[in-house]
Design a protein around this motif. Structure first.
Motif, mmCIF file in Angstrom:
data_model
loop_
_atom_site.group_PDB
_atom_site.id
_atom_site.type_symbol
_atom_site.label_atom_id
_atom_site.label_comp_id
_atom_site.label_asym_id
_atom_site.label_seq_id
_atom_site.Cartn_x
_atom_site.Cartn_y
_atom_site.Cartn_z
ATOM 1 N N GLN A 545 0.804 -1.223 0.000
ATOM 2 C CA GLN A 545 0.000 0.000 0.000
ATOM 3 C C GLN A 545 0.840 1.278 0.000
ATOM 4 N N GLU A 546 1.967 1.250 0.739
ATOM 5 C CA GLU A 546 2.737 2.477 0.919
ATOM 6 C C GLU A 546 4.048 2.514 0.126
ATOM 7 N N ARG A 547 4.524 1.377 -0.358
ATOM 8 C CA ARG A 547 5.813 1.309 -1.047
ATOM 9 C C ARG A 547 5.681 0.450 -2.310
ATOM 10 N N ARG A 548 4.694 0.740 -3.130
ATOM 11 C CA ARG A 548 4.409 -0.114 -4.293
ATOM 12 C C ARG A 548 5.606 -0.226 -5.230
ATOM 13 N N ALA A 549 6.411 0.848 -5.298
ATOM 14 C CA ALA A 549 7.570 0.829 -6.191
ATOM 15 C C ALA A 549 8.593 -0.233 -5.781
ATOM 16 N N VAL A 550 8.531 -0.677 -4.537
ATOM 17 C CA VAL A 550 9.488 -1.662 -4.031
ATOM 18 C C VAL A 550 9.114 -3.078 -4.469
ATOM 19 N N MET A 551 7.851 -3.292 -4.832
ATOM 20 C CA MET A 551 7.366 -4.642 -5.111
ATOM 21 C C MET A 551 8.168 -5.343 -6.197
ATOM 22 N N LYS A 552 8.485 -4.637 -7.277
ATOM 23 C CA LYS A 552 9.226 -5.268 -8.371
ATOM 24 C C LYS A 552 10.624 -5.695 -7.918
ATOM 25 N N LEU A 553 11.212 -4.912 -7.026
ATOM 26 C CA LEU A 553 12.568 -5.195 -6.579
ATOM 27 C C LEU A 553 12.618 -6.350 -5.584
ATOM 28 N N LYS A 554 11.652 -6.408 -4.659
ATOM 29 C CA LYS A 554 11.721 -7.363 -3.554
ATOM 30 C C LYS A 554 10.716 -8.503 -3.661
ATOM 31 N N SER A 555 9.983 -8.575 -4.726
ATOM 32 C CA SER A 555 9.016 -9.655 -4.886
ATOM 33 C C SER A 555 9.733 -10.998 -5.017
ATOM 34 N N ALA A 556 9.234 -12.002 -4.326
ATOM 35 C CA ALA A 556 9.877 -13.315 -4.328
ATOM 36 C C ALA A 556 9.839 -13.982 -5.698
ATOM 37 N N ASP A 557 8.829 -13.659 -6.521
ATOM 38 C CA ASP A 557 8.729 -14.280 -7.843
ATOM 39 C C ASP A 557 9.045 -13.300 -8.971
ATOM 40 N N ALA A 558 9.798 -12.244 -8.678
ATOM 41 C CA ALA A 558 10.165 -11.284 -9.718
ATOM 42 C C ALA A 558 11.007 -11.976 -10.793
ATOM 43 N N PRO A 559 10.735 -11.741 -12.082
ATOM 44 C CA PRO A 559 11.475 -12.419 -13.158
ATOM 45 C C PRO A 559 12.983 -12.226 -13.082
ATOM 46 N N TRP A 560 13.427 -11.049 -12.655
ATOM 47 C CA TRP A 560 14.873 -10.790 -12.647
ATOM 48 C C TRP A 560 15.634 -11.751 -11.734
ATOM 49 N N ARG A 561 14.975 -12.329 -10.738
ATOM 50 C CA ARG A 561 15.663 -13.198 -9.789
ATOM 51 C C ARG A 561 16.168 -14.486 -10.447
ATOM 52 N N ALA A 562 15.530 -14.892 -11.539
ATOM 53 C CA ALA A 562 15.918 -16.129 -12.214
ATOM 54 C C ALA A 562 17.018 -15.920 -13.249
ATOM 55 N N ARG A 563 17.420 -14.673 -13.478
ATOM 56 C CA ARG A 563 18.500 -14.411 -14.433
ATOM 57 C C ARG A 563 19.855 -14.677 -13.778
ATOM 58 N N ALA A 564 20.890 -14.704 -14.601
ATOM 59 C CA ALA A 564 22.253 -14.877 -14.076
ATOM 60 C C ALA A 564 22.653 -13.634 -13.287
ATOM 61 N N ALA A 565 23.456 -13.831 -12.251
ATOM 62 C CA ALA A 565 23.925 -12.696 -11.451
ATOM 63 C C ALA A 565 24.688 -11.716 -12.329
ATOM 64 N N SER A 566 24.493 -10.442 -12.099
ATOM 65 C CA SER A 566 25.151 -9.415 -12.904
ATOM 66 C C SER A 566 26.609 -9.244 -12.470
ATOM 67 N N GLU A 567 27.391 -8.608 -13.353
ATOM 68 C CA GLU A 567 28.798 -8.364 -13.036
ATOM 69 C C GLU A 567 28.920 -7.478 -11.799
ATOM 70 N N LYS A 568 28.029 -6.475 -11.682
ATOM 71 C CA LYS A 568 28.085 -5.587 -10.518
ATOM 72 C C LYS A 568 27.818 -6.366 -9.228
ATOM 73 N N GLN A 569 26.847 -7.301 -9.271
ATOM 74 C CA GLN A 569 26.571 -8.104 -8.084
ATOM 75 C C GLN A 569 27.777 -8.944 -7.693
ATOM 76 N N ILE A 570 28.392 -9.588 -8.690
ATOM 77 C CA ILE A 570 29.545 -10.444 -8.408
ATOM 78 C C ILE A 570 30.717 -9.621 -7.875
ATOM 79 N N GLU A 571 30.959 -8.445 -8.457
ATOM 80 C CA GLU A 571 32.046 -7.576 -7.976
ATOM 81 C C GLU A 571 31.796 -7.156 -6.527
ATOM 82 N N LEU A 572 30.526 -6.827 -6.209
ATOM 83 C CA LEU A 572 30.199 -6.406 -4.845
ATOM 84 C C LEU A 572 30.389 -7.551 -3.860
#
Length: 602
Positions: A545-572
């Motif tokens: 209700q209050e942070r709808r913009a966060v849903m795409k980022l933190k949703s458990a079934d968001a499509p991006w979660r199934a992609r390969a880890a990005s170079e930035k993630q691996i570097e971090l």
């Protein structure tokens, strides 16, 4: 007339919190204050602080009842209340002593109140009853005897009454009955009376929460904060490992069976270790040694005497006059220490004591804090309290030791370090090794942990268990019954947390941290929620209700979660020294980063 001592700032805040809670309509309150910070001083000040409300009732119906558990608590409470309220009549009801029927304040033991099927309590109440009931050491309050007393006093529904006589034997069936009886009770219960429970440790080893009786935790002041504020002395902790084993000792209501425990630990070799540790680390400090049973107290005291120290044994079998004389000897310096069996756990005022020896192993955080608290009171010339933990072989059990008082893992092995320093060292260690699983390391000093971490790579995202069932968002488990969700928001980061509170319920809190520094903003979204699942549902509804913009980022079934880890993630992850497995997915990498960042902020 000698002026009453000024209240300390936290005592004033506690009294203000009690008044505010009563004005809000609450009638059954819980106050947590560490052993040694003056709970008696707080409740002795209540007749004055509650006077505007009390004056709305007829003169004969403003009475106080103080419920305690030990003789020493009764006497101390009576003396303190009388000194702060010279205009009130204070009287004790206990054993052969009968309180004056016109007393403004009656102080009684729970054993006395329950005597003769509660007839003494009913006689004390008379036609007016009691306006304010204070239950000292209220971690006992969910026992059947205490609950039945509260039924008679009008704070619990009649369906909660129990015929069980034991102070420490609430059954789960009883609690179920009580919960059903409480349902709807608060809507119709009388609001013209007040129950306040005071305790240092609002947890029971049998797993029955105080929320089964009390409504709300209105104030808390734990040991760590009291030490930081210099109202208690710092702790210098030592762990002495023994060769005694507890693996065959059975459990009884969450702690060790005392008969079997005594057989396991009361032996000459272990007793000699205790004496050697005391001589090395605290030989000139007034000491209390906590033992398992009466025989253990006498055997250990005899061993101290044989080693040239001045010790005596104290237990419930010690006559009262002899007990008082023994404590005076300790106060005057005529004794080096007392080997005590379950007498000095609650309510005894011995501020000169600066060493605690835990010769009695326990799994109970409540009991451990009570015992340790006997040595933490401030006293002229006293700079710290030496705490010596005898730790036995216990592959099946997690034993309480001094570091747990600072929220540190019990496996951290102290070597005489101040616990505040040890906390900082562990925080720095976790910054360097954010995924380190402390539970897998066993009992180690910080030096041993640093050496072990350099050769072992222990990393895992904690499993959510039952909490994760049905969750929409990607939560991270950050502790026992504690779960976090962190995300970027505006010009900073926001942390949403679900955690168990001291009434065995759950709260949902929100913390915002600006990227460029500045004040951290915190607020509670919901509190005193019955289950973690319900609390998580409220938290996720808030995000929706209050942070709808966060849903795409933190949703458990968001499509991006199934992609390969990005170079930035691996570097971090590599900068954080987090191992990166082949084929790491973006969602897995995100979870690892969340855990690492959470560890760094501990």
């Amino acid at each position: 007339m000698i002026a009453a001592p000024a209240l300390r700032p936290y005592q004033e805040k506690c009294l203000d919190a009690i008044v505010a809670a009563r004005e809000s309509g609450l009638t059954r309150l819980l106050v947590q204050a560490a052993t040694g910070v003056g709970k008696t001083q707080i409740f002795a000040s209540l007749p004055t602080r509650l006077k505007p409300w009390l004056d709305t009732f007829p003169a004969g119906s403003r009475r106080f009842l103080i419920i305690a558990h030990r003789d020493e608590l009764l006497e101390q409470a009576a003396a303190r209340i009388q000194s702060l309220n010279p205009g009130l009549m204070v009287s004790i009801e206990q054993g052969p002593r009968v309180a004056n029927r016109y007393a403004d304040v009656v102080i009684a033991s729970i054993q006395t109140l329950s005597a003769m099927k509660y007839r003494r309590l009913k006689h004390l109440m008379g036609p007016q009853g009691f306006r304010v009931v204070i239950y000292d050491e209220c971690h006992h309050i969910s026992s059947p005897t205490a609950r039945t007393s509260l039924v008679h006093l009008g704070f619990l529904p009649p369906g909660d009454a129990s015929d069980t006589d034991s102070l420490e034997a609430p059954s789960y069936d009883d609690v179920t009955v009580m919960a059903a009886a409480l349902d709807g009770w608060d809507a119709t219960a009388p609001k013209d009376r007040l129950l306040i429970g005071f305790t240092a440790t609002p947890n029971r080893s049998d797993g029955i929460g105080l929320g089964a009786v009390l409504q709300s935790l209105v104030f808390t002041y734990p040991i760590k904060r009291a030490i930081e504020d210099q109202w208690l002395v710092p702790i210098a902790a030592w762990v002495i490992e023994t060769k005694s084993t507890l693996d065959q000792v059975k459990l009884n209501r969450g702690d060790f069976n005392q008969r079997e425990l005594a057989e396991a630990v009361n032996n000459p070799a272990r007793n000699a270790l205790a004496i050697a540790a005391w001589q090395e680390h605290a030989g000139d400090q007034p000491t209390i040694v906590f033992t398992v049973d009466v025989q253990h107290a006498h055997d250990l005291a005899a061993a101290f005497v044989a080693a040239g120290a001045r010790f005596k044994a104290l237990s419930g079998e010690t006559p009262k006059d002899e007990r008082r004389a023994m404590l005076q000897e300790l106060r005057s310096g005529a004794l080096d220490g007392i080997c005590n069996c379950m007498v000095l756990t609650e309510g005894t005022d011995l501020p000169m004591v600066s060493c605690i020896v835990h010769a009695k192993p326990t799994k109970s955080a409540t009991l451990y804090e009570q015992m340790t608290g006997r040595g933490l009171r401030i006293h002229p010339g006293k700079t710290e309290c030496t705490v010596i933990d005898l730790v036995d072989i216990a592959r099946k059990h997690s034993l309480q030791t001094a570091p747990v008082l600072y929220g540190l893992p019990p496996g951290i092995k102290a070597n005489g370090e101040d616990l505040g320093t040890l906390e900082n060292e562990l925080e720095e260690f976790l910054r360097k090794h954010p995924g380190f699983n402390l539970e897998s390391a066993g009992r180690k000093t910080m030096a041993e942990l640093n050496a072990w971490a350099s050769t072992f790579d222990v990393w895992a995202v904690p499993e959510l268990g039952a909490f994760g069932v049905g969750r929409v968002l990607t939560w991270i488990k950050s502790g026992t019954d504690e779960y976090r969700l962190e995300y970027p928001w505006l010009d900073g980061f926001e942390l949403l947390k679900v955690a168990r509170d001291l009434l065995d319920r759950f709260s949902v809190s929100l913390t915002f941290r600006p990227k460029e520094g500045g004040p951290v903003r915190q607020r509670t979204i919901a509190h005193e929620i019955e289950t973690a699942d319900a609390a998580a549902g409220l938290a996720e509804a808030f995000v929706l209700q209050e942070r709808r913009a966060v849903m795409k980022l933190k949703s458990a079934d968001a499509p991006w979660r199934a992609r390969a880890a990005s170079e930035k993630q691996i570097e971090l992850l590599q900068r954080m020294r987090v191992p990166v497995k082949p084929g790491l997915l973006a969602g897995e990498a995100s979870d690892l980063i969340d855990v690492a960042q959470q560890r760094r902020k501990r």
